[in-house]
Design a protein around this motif. Structure first.
Motif, PDB file in Angstrom:
ATOM      1  N   ALA A 180      31.782  47.144  82.570  1.00 28.75           N
ATOM      2  CA  ALA A 180      32.387  48.124  83.483  1.00 28.75           C
ATOM      3  C   ALA A 180      32.550  47.539  84.875  1.00 28.75           C
ATOM      4  O   ALA A 180      33.569  47.765  85.545  1.00 28.75           O
ATOM      5  CB  ALA A 180      31.533  49.384  83.526  1.00 28.75           C
ATOM      6  N   TYR A 181      31.551  46.760  85.324  1.00 28.28           N
ATOM      7  CA  TYR A 181      31.643  46.115  86.645  1.00 28.28           C
ATOM      8  C   TYR A 181      32.829  45.158  86.695  1.00 28.28           C
ATOM      9  O   TYR A 181      33.610  45.161  87.657  1.00 28.28           O
ATOM     10  CB  TYR A 181      30.344  45.368  86.940  1.00 28.28           C
ATOM     11  N   LEU A 182      32.972  44.335  85.665  1.00 28.36           N
ATOM     12  CA  LEU A 182      34.085  43.388  85.627  1.00 28.36           C
ATOM     13  C   LEU A 182      35.433  44.102  85.618  1.00 28.36           C
ATOM     14  O   LEU A 182      36.356  43.727  86.353  1.00 28.36           O
ATOM     15  CB  LEU A 182      33.966  42.495  84.390  1.00 28.36           C
ATOM     16  N   ALA A 183      35.543  45.137  84.791  1.00 30.11           N
ATOM     17  CA  ALA A 183      36.804  45.873  84.711  1.00 30.11           C
ATOM     18  C   ALA A 183      37.148  46.514  86.049  1.00 30.11           C
ATOM     19  O   ALA A 183      38.302  46.460  86.508  1.00 30.11           O
ATOM     20  CB  ALA A 183      36.710  46.942  83.622  1.00 30.11           C
ATOM     21  N   MET A 184      36.152  47.115  86.678  1.00 34.85           N
ATOM     22  CA  MET A 184      36.391  47.776  87.959  1.00 34.85           C
ATOM     23  C   MET A 184      36.770  46.767  89.048  1.00 34.85           C
ATOM     24  O   MET A 184      37.705  46.995  89.825  1.00 34.85           O
ATOM     25  CB  MET A 184      35.136  48.545  88.378  1.00 34.85           C
ATOM     26  N   GLN A 185      36.056  45.642  89.091  1.00 35.15           N
ATOM     27  CA  GLN A 185      36.324  44.657  90.136  1.00 35.15           C
ATOM     28  C   GLN A 185      37.671  43.955  89.921  1.00 35.15           C
ATOM     29  O   GLN A 185      38.368  43.638  90.893  1.00 35.15           O
ATOM     30  CB  GLN A 185      35.196  43.630  90.181  1.00 35.15           C
ATOM     31  N   LEU A 186      38.039  43.707  88.668  1.00 34.49           N
ATOM     32  CA  LEU A 186      39.341  43.101  88.409  1.00 34.49           C
ATOM     33  C   LEU A 186      40.470  44.073  88.748  1.00 34.49           C
ATOM     34  O   LEU A 186      41.516  43.672  89.279  1.00 34.49           O
ATOM     35  CB  LEU A 186      39.431  42.654  86.952  1.00 34.49           C
ATOM     36  N   ALA A 187      40.248  45.364  88.454  1.00 33.92           N
ATOM     37  CA  ALA A 187      41.232  46.373  88.861  1.00 33.92           C
ATOM     38  C   ALA A 187      41.334  46.435  90.370  1.00 33.92           C
ATOM     39  O   ALA A 187      42.415  46.626  90.938  1.00 33.92           O
ATOM     40  CB  ALA A 187      40.839  47.738  88.294  1.00 33.92           C
ATOM     41  N   TYR A 188      40.208  46.225  91.045  1.00 32.30           N
ATOM     42  CA  TYR A 188      40.199  46.189  92.518  1.00 32.30           C
ATOM     43  C   TYR A 188      41.034  45.014  93.015  1.00 32.30           C
ATOM     44  O   TYR A 188      41.823  45.163  93.959  1.00 32.30           O
ATOM     45  CB  TYR A 188      38.754  46.074  92.995  1.00 32.30           C
ATOM     46  N   CYS A 189      40.856  43.851  92.402  1.00 35.88           N
ATOM     47  CA  CYS A 189      41.615  42.669  92.821  1.00 35.88           C
ATOM     48  C   CYS A 189      43.120  42.876  92.645  1.00 35.88           C
ATOM     49  O   CYS A 189      43.918  42.424  93.472  1.00 35.88           O
ATOM     50  CB  CYS A 189      41.172  41.451  92.008  1.00 35.88           C
ATOM     51  N   VAL A 190      43.494  43.552  91.555  1.00 35.79           N
ATOM     52  CA  VAL A 190      44.915  43.713  91.234  1.00 35.79           C
ATOM     53  C   VAL A 190      45.566  44.807  92.068  1.00 35.79           C
ATOM     54  O   VAL A 190      46.634  44.615  92.650  1.00 35.79           O
ATOM     55  CB  VAL A 190      45.087  44.006  89.729  1.00 35.79           C
ATOM     56  N   THR A 191      44.919  45.980  92.157  1.00 35.73           N
ATOM     57  CA  THR A 191      45.604  47.096  92.810  1.00 35.73           C
ATOM     58  C   THR A 191      44.720  48.013  93.641  1.00 35.73           C
ATOM     59  O   THR A 191      45.156  48.525  94.670  1.00 35.73           O
ATOM     60  CB  THR A 191      46.331  47.948  91.740  1.00 35.73           C
ATOM     61  N   LEU A 192      43.468  48.235  93.220  1.00 36.12           N
ATOM     62  CA  LEU A 192      42.658  49.254  93.876  1.00 36.12           C
ATOM     63  C   LEU A 192      42.302  48.915  95.323  1.00 36.12           C
ATOM     64  O   LEU A 192      42.024  49.817  96.116  1.00 36.12           O
ATOM     65  CB  LEU A 192      41.366  49.500  93.078  1.00 36.12           C
ATOM     66  N   LYS A 193      42.313  47.631  95.679  1.00 41.36           N
ATOM     67  CA  LYS A 193      41.997  47.279  97.057  1.00 41.36           C
ATOM     68  C   LYS A 193      43.105  47.680  98.023  1.00 41.36           C
ATOM     69  O   LYS A 193      42.928  47.604  99.233  1.00 41.36           O
ATOM     70  CB  LYS A 193      41.728  45.774  97.178  1.00 41.36           C
ATOM     71  N   HIS A 194      44.229  48.124  97.476  1.00 44.20           N
ATOM     72  CA  HIS A 194      45.325  48.597  98.314  1.00 44.20           C
ATOM     73  C   HIS A 194      45.396  50.126  98.375  1.00 44.20           C
ATOM     74  O   HIS A 194      46.349  50.666  98.930  1.00 44.20           O
ATOM     75  CB  HIS A 194      46.657  48.059  97.780  1.00 44.20           C
ATOM     76  N   VAL A 195      44.409  50.817  97.782  1.00 42.96           N
ATOM     77  CA  VAL A 195      44.415  52.280  97.738  1.00 42.96           C
ATOM     78  C   VAL A 195      43.369  52.815  98.700  1.00 42.96           C
ATOM     79  O   VAL A 195      42.178  52.504  98.574  1.00 42.96           O
ATOM     80  CB  VAL A 195      44.128  52.797  96.309  1.00 42.96           C
ATOM     81  N   LEU A 196      43.814  53.622  99.665  1.00 43.36           N
ATOM     82  CA  LEU A 196      42.909  54.170 100.669  1.00 43.36           C
ATOM     83  C   LEU A 196      41.765  54.952 100.026  1.00 43.36           C
ATOM     84  O   LEU A 196      41.966  55.677  99.042  1.00 43.36           O
ATOM     85  CB  LEU A 196      43.677  55.086 101.627  1.00 43.36           C
ATOM     86  N   VAL A 197      40.591  54.813 100.568  1.00 43.61           N
ATOM     87  CA  VAL A 197      39.358  55.489 100.157  1.00 43.61           C
ATOM     88  C   VAL A 197      38.841  54.945  98.826  1.00 43.61           C
ATOM     89  O   VAL A 197      37.645  54.659  98.696  1.00 43.61           O
ATOM     90  CB  VAL A 197      39.529  57.028 100.075  1.00 43.61           C
ATOM     91  N   VAL A 198      39.731  54.775  97.854  1.00 40.68           N
ATOM     92  CA  VAL A 198      39.304  54.229  96.565  1.00 40.68           C
ATOM     93  C   VAL A 198      38.709  52.832  96.755  1.00 40.68           C
ATOM     94  O   VAL A 198      37.737  52.457  96.082  1.00 40.68           O
ATOM     95  CB  VAL A 198      40.480  54.191  95.574  1.00 40.68           C
ATOM     96  N   ASP A 199      39.268  52.047  97.670  1.00 36.46           N
ATOM     97  CA  ASP A 199      38.735  50.705  97.900  1.00 36.46           C
ATOM     98  C   ASP A 199      37.291  50.769  98.386  1.00 36.46           C
ATOM     99  O   ASP A 199      36.443  49.988  97.956  1.00 36.46           O
ATOM    100  CB  ASP A 199      39.613  49.938  98.891  1.00 36.46           C
ATOM    101  N   LEU A 200      36.984  51.726  99.256  1.00 36.24           N
ATOM    102  CA  LEU A 200      35.609  51.901  99.726  1.00 36.24           C
ATOM    103  C   LEU A 200      34.691  52.309  98.574  1.00 36.24           C
ATOM    104  O   LEU A 200      33.561  51.817  98.448  1.00 36.24           O
ATOM    105  CB  LEU A 200      35.554  52.959 100.823  1.00 36.24           C
ATOM    106  N   ALA A 201      35.184  53.203  97.724  1.00 44.63           N
ATOM    107  CA  ALA A 201      34.383  53.689  96.600  1.00 44.63           C
ATOM    108  C   ALA A 201      34.080  52.572  95.606  1.00 44.63           C
ATOM    109  O   ALA A 201      32.965  52.485  95.079  1.00 44.63           O
ATOM    110  CB  ALA A 201      35.105  54.839  95.906  1.00 44.63           C
ATOM    111  N   VAL A 202      35.052  51.699  95.362  1.00 47.36           N
ATOM    112  CA  VAL A 202      34.857  50.622  94.392  1.00 47.36           C
ATOM    113  C   VAL A 202      33.807  49.629  94.892  1.00 47.36           C
ATOM    114  O   VAL A 202      32.900  49.232  94.143  1.00 47.36           O
ATOM    115  CB  VAL A 202      36.185  49.899  94.097  1.00 47.36           C
TER     116      VAL A 202
END
Length: 314
Positions: A138-160
C-alpha cells in the motif's frame, strides 16, 4: 576592470557545476537518499510505546522491517528521480541529483527501483507477516501515485506525505502483533501533518517570488493556509497525546511519579519549540530541525526518558 568582471562571473558560476560524487553505485546510493533513512526509525514507535522493544525477537523483526521499509522508500526515490529527470535538469538544486546529472541512466533507475519495489513486499510476506507485506505494498502504491499525479493535487499531497509517516509508525506494531491505540494513531498522524505542513510553509516563505526554485504546487497554497494547517495539526496532536497519556491515569501503578502524565509537559514543550522554527519559516527536514537545535533535542531526550520510565513502571 573587464578581467575582474569576468573573474567575478566565473566565481559566481562555479557552484552551479555538477559535483563529482563518484561512480554508478555511488550515484544509486545518493538517489536512495541515505539522509532520509532516519525517518524509518519510526518503525520502533509502536513497540516502544507498548514496552515490547527489547526482546531478541522484537529487535530482529524491527531491524528487518527497517531494512524493508528503507528498500521501499529507495524504490520510490529512484522511480521519482527517473520520472522527473528532465524537469530536475532545469532546477537550480535538483539538477545535481545523480539521475538528472546523467550519473545514473534513467532506465537503470527505473529498473533498480522496480526490483526493490517487487522484492521488499515479497520478502516481507516470507519473513514477516501478510499484514506487513500488505502495508508495504500500500505504501508503494500510494507513493508511486504521488510521484505520478497526487503531488499536484492540493491538500491530497499533504495527506499522502503524512500517511507515509503514519505507515512507518504502524508497521512495527503490525510486525509484532501489537494492538495500535487510537490515540497513538491520532497523535502520530497529526504530529506528522504538523511537521509536513511546517516544512511546506517554510518552503513557501523562503522561495516566495523565486520562480522555478521550488515545487510548483506551492504557488497554489497561500502561506496563511499552510500556517493554519500546521497550527491546527499541532493542536490536535497535543490534544491526542494528552488524552493518550491520561487514558492510563486510572490504572494502578507502583512507579515513583506519574511519568506518563508528566511526559505531557515535555511533549507540549517540544511542539512549542518546533513551532518557533515553523513560524520563522526555517522548519526544513524534521530530522535536521531536531538535530541542529540543542534545546529541542534535549526536550526530546527528556520526553523519551519520561515515557521510558512510564513504560518500565519505575
Amino acid at each position: 576592470m573587464a578581467e575582474t568582471a569576468v573573474l567575478r562571473q566565473r566565481t559566481h558560476e562555479e557552484p552551479s557545476a555538477p559535483p563529482d560524487k563518484g561512480g554508478l553505485l555511488a550515484g544509486l546510493l545518493r538517489t536512495a537518499r541515505p539522509r532520509q533513512w532516519v525517518k524509518n526509525v519510526l518503525v520502533i514507535a509502536a513497540p516502544a510505546a507498548a514496552g515490547e522493544l527489547f526482546s531478541r525477537h522484537a529487535l530482529l523483526q524491527l531491524a528487518l522491517v527497517f531494512v524493508l521499509f528503507t528498500a521501499c522508500a529507495a524504490a520510490v526515490y529512484l522511480v521519482n528521480d527517473a520520472r522527473d529527470a528532465e524537469a530536475d535538469r532545469a532546477h537550480p538544486t535538483k539538477r545535481h541529483r545523480p539521475v538528472a546529472a546523467g550519473q545514473v541512466p534513467v532506465p537503470l533507475a527505473y529498473a533498480v527501483g522496480g526490483c526493490l519495489g517487487l522484492l521488499a513486499p515479497a520478502a516481507a510476506a516470507w519473513l514477516c507477516s501478510p499484514a506487513v507485506a500488505a502495508l508495504l505494498t500500500a505504501y508503494l502504491a500510494m507513493q508511486l501515485a504521488y510521484c505520478v499525479t497526487l503531488k499536484h493535487v492540493l491538500v491530497v499531497d499533504l495527506a499522502v506525505v503524512t500517511t507515509g509517516f503514519l505507515m512507518r509508525a504502524m508497521i512495527g506494531g503490525l510486525a509484532l502483533g501489537i494492538p495500535l491505540s487510537r490515540w497513538f494513531l491520532i497523535t502520530t498522524g497529526f504530529g506528522a501533518l504538523f511537521m509536513v505542513a511546517a516544512k511546506r510553509y517554510s518552503e513557501a516563505v523562503q522561495m516566495a517570488g523565486k520562480a522555478g526554485a521550488t515545487r510548483a504546487l506551492l504557488t497554489e497554497y497561500t502561506t496563511g493556509y499552510l500556517r493554519f494547517v500546521w497550527q491546527l495539526a499541532a493542536g490536535v496532536a497535543v490534544l491526542g497525546y494528552c488524552l493518550w497519556a491520561m487514558e492510563e491515569g486510572g490504572v494502578p501503578h507502583t512507579s515513583l511519579l506519574p511519568w506518563r502524565q508528566l511526559s505531557m509537559v515535555a511533549f507540549i514543550l517540544a511542539i512549542l519549540r518546533y513551532a518557533v522554527f515553523a513560524d520563522r519559516g526555517t522548519a526544513g527536514e524534521p530530522e535536521d530541525v531536531v538535530l541542529r537545535d540543542r534545546a529541542l533535542a534535549l526536550i526530546g531526550l527528556v520526553w523519551v526518558a519520561m515515557y521510558g520510565l512510564a513504560v518500565a513502571n519505575w
